[in-house]
Design a protein around this motif. Structure first.
Motif, PDB file in Angstrom:
ATOM      1  N   GLY A  17      39.621 -48.238  -5.170  1.00  0.00           N
ATOM      2  CA  GLY A  17      38.339 -48.847  -5.491  1.00  0.00           C
ATOM      3  C   GLY A  17      37.500 -47.881  -6.291  1.00  0.00           C
ATOM      4  N   PRO A  18      36.419 -48.354  -6.906  1.00  0.00           N
ATOM      5  CA  PRO A  18      35.571 -47.472  -7.707  1.00  0.00           C
ATOM      6  C   PRO A  18      34.854 -46.435  -6.844  1.00  0.00           C
ATOM      7  N   SER A  19      34.302 -45.431  -7.498  1.00  0.00           N
ATOM      8  CA  SER A  19      33.512 -44.429  -6.780  1.00  0.00           C
ATOM      9  C   SER A  19      32.377 -45.120  -6.042  1.00  0.00           C
ATOM     10  N   GLY A  20      32.174 -44.719  -4.789  1.00  0.00           N
ATOM     11  CA  GLY A  20      31.125 -45.317  -3.983  1.00  0.00           C
ATOM     12  C   GLY A  20      31.538 -46.583  -3.260  1.00  0.00           C
ATOM     13  N   SER A  21      32.815 -46.957  -3.368  1.00  0.00           N
ATOM     14  CA  SER A  21      33.270 -48.192  -2.718  1.00  0.00           C
ATOM     15  C   SER A  21      33.503 -48.016  -1.228  1.00  0.00           C
ATOM     16  N   GLY A  22      33.607 -46.758  -0.760  1.00  0.00           N
ATOM     17  CA  GLY A  22      33.773 -46.502   0.666  1.00  0.00           C
ATOM     18  C   GLY A  22      35.122 -45.939   1.060  1.00  0.00           C
ATOM     19  N   LYS A  23      35.960 -45.567   0.075  1.00  0.00           N
ATOM     20  CA  LYS A  23      37.323 -45.083   0.371  1.00  0.00           C
ATOM     21  C   LYS A  23      37.307 -43.842   1.256  1.00  0.00           C
ATOM     22  N   SER A  24      36.569 -42.820   0.828  1.00  0.00           N
ATOM     23  CA  SER A  24      36.552 -41.574   1.593  1.00  0.00           C
ATOM     24  C   SER A  24      35.878 -41.752   2.943  1.00  0.00           C
ATOM     25  N   THR A  25      34.840 -42.594   2.992  1.00  0.00           N
ATOM     26  CA  THR A  25      34.181 -42.889   4.269  1.00  0.00           C
ATOM     27  C   THR A  25      35.169 -43.497   5.246  1.00  0.00           C
ATOM     28  N   LEU A  26      35.978 -44.420   4.759  1.00  0.00           N
ATOM     29  CA  LEU A  26      36.951 -45.074   5.624  1.00  0.00           C
ATOM     30  C   LEU A  26      37.996 -44.080   6.110  1.00  0.00           C
ATOM     31  N   LEU A  27      38.462 -43.207   5.225  1.00  0.00           N
ATOM     32  CA  LEU A  27      39.428 -42.185   5.629  1.00  0.00           C
ATOM     33  C   LEU A  27      38.824 -41.258   6.682  1.00  0.00           C
ATOM     34  N   ASN A  28      37.555 -40.890   6.500  1.00  0.00           N
ATOM     35  CA  ASN A  28      36.899 -40.006   7.464  1.00  0.00           C
ATOM     36  C   ASN A  28      36.765 -40.671   8.834  1.00  0.00           C
ATOM     37  N   MET A  29      36.546 -41.976   8.855  1.00  0.00           N
ATOM     38  CA  MET A  29      36.474 -42.679  10.136  1.00  0.00           C
ATOM     39  C   MET A  29      37.841 -42.735  10.799  1.00  0.00           C
ATOM     40  N   ILE A  30      38.878 -43.039  10.027  1.00  0.00           N
ATOM     41  CA  ILE A  30      40.233 -43.064  10.585  1.00  0.00           C
ATOM     42  C   ILE A  30      40.604 -41.693  11.144  1.00  0.00           C
ATOM     43  N   GLY A  31      40.159 -40.639  10.470  1.00  0.00           N
ATOM     44  CA  GLY A  31      40.458 -39.280  10.905  1.00  0.00           C
ATOM     45  C   GLY A  31      39.526 -38.743  11.967  1.00  0.00           C
ATOM     46  N   SER A  32      38.659 -39.567  12.501  1.00  0.00           N
ATOM     47  CA  SER A  32      37.688 -39.219  13.550  1.00  0.00           C
ATOM     48  C   SER A  32      36.739 -38.099  13.126  1.00  0.00           C
TER      49      SER A  32
END
Length: 234
Positions: free
Chosen positions: A40-55
């Motif tokens: 997804g584009p920058s700011g779409s939430g990709k890294s946020t989602l990964l950080n949540m999965i990684g606790s």
């Protein structure tokens, strides 16, 4: 049995009087031994989602089960324990410790997180360095090896604790095409040998071409998977 199950997952950040809705009610599952990418584009939430999965960052709402554990509201101490037992991380800038050798960088999680005995640590480090083709580079420091070699070391470090899941945030962004291709092939090989699930956050079409499932994020919402070849579904 699914390795990751997210239901109505949300993440909202407060910036002054403004609420930023980074993730907006997403649902997905990912099976064990999968090769999956969030795009997804920058700011779409990709890294946020990964950080949540990684606790690393708790969700605001919803449920998130990873490796059989509900991690939505666990404490920081429990989250650190959970990461040490189940998750490896690969970052785009490698995040190697410059004052440690290649072997010491790979060994570090075994000392700090899992506290393995010295002989067992060294044997495991030797095993994973051989697996990523870096067995002869152990005594060198990060400044003495190439970018592609640094990423191989990062993959070895992510795998050294035998994690069920490796989260990779733009792992090929700083690599040339040939080196990126070799790293992707290496991670696929590691998945096949160790049944480790790899989940990527990326813009890189070279990764997208090689994954089994592509989840597309836009404005924090999850669209249907573009490449449903196996491993998960929305």
């Amino acid at each position: 049995m699914s390795l990751i199950v997210a239901k109505e997952l949300e993440k909202t950040y407060i910036a002054g009087d403004i609420k930023v809705h980074a993730i907006r009610g997403v649902d997905f599952t990912i099976a064990p031994a999968s090769f999956v990418s969030f795009i997804g584009p920058s700011g779409s939430g990709k890294s946020t989602l990964l950080n949540m999965i990684g606790s690393l960052d708790p969700p605001t709402k919803g449920t998130l089960v990873v490796a059989g554990e509900e991690i939505t509201s666990i404490s920081r101490k429990e989250a650190a324990r959970f990461r040490g037992e189940h998750i490896g991380f690969v970052f785009q800038d490698f995040n190697l410790i410059p004052v440690l050798t290649v072997a010491e960088n790979v060994e570090y999680p075994l000392q700090m997180v899992q506290n393995w005995p010295k002989a067992k640590r060294r044997a495991r480090v030797k095993e994973v360095l051989e697996a990523v083709g870096m067995s002869d580079q152990g005594p060198k420091f990060p400044s003495q090896i190439s970018g592609g070699q640094k990423q191989r070391v990062a993959v070895a470090r992510a795998l050294v604790t035998n994690p069920k899941l490796v989260l990779a945030d733009e792992p090929t962004a700083n690599l040339d095409r040939e080196t990126a291709g070799r790293i992707i092939d290496l991670m696929k090989k590691m998945r096949d040998e160790f049944s480790t699930t790899f989940v990527f956050s990326t813009h890189d079409p070279r990764i997208v071409e090689n994954v089994e499932i592509t989840f597309t994020l836009e404005d924090g919402k999850l669209l249907r998977d573009e490449k449903p070849m196996g491993g998960g579904h929305v």
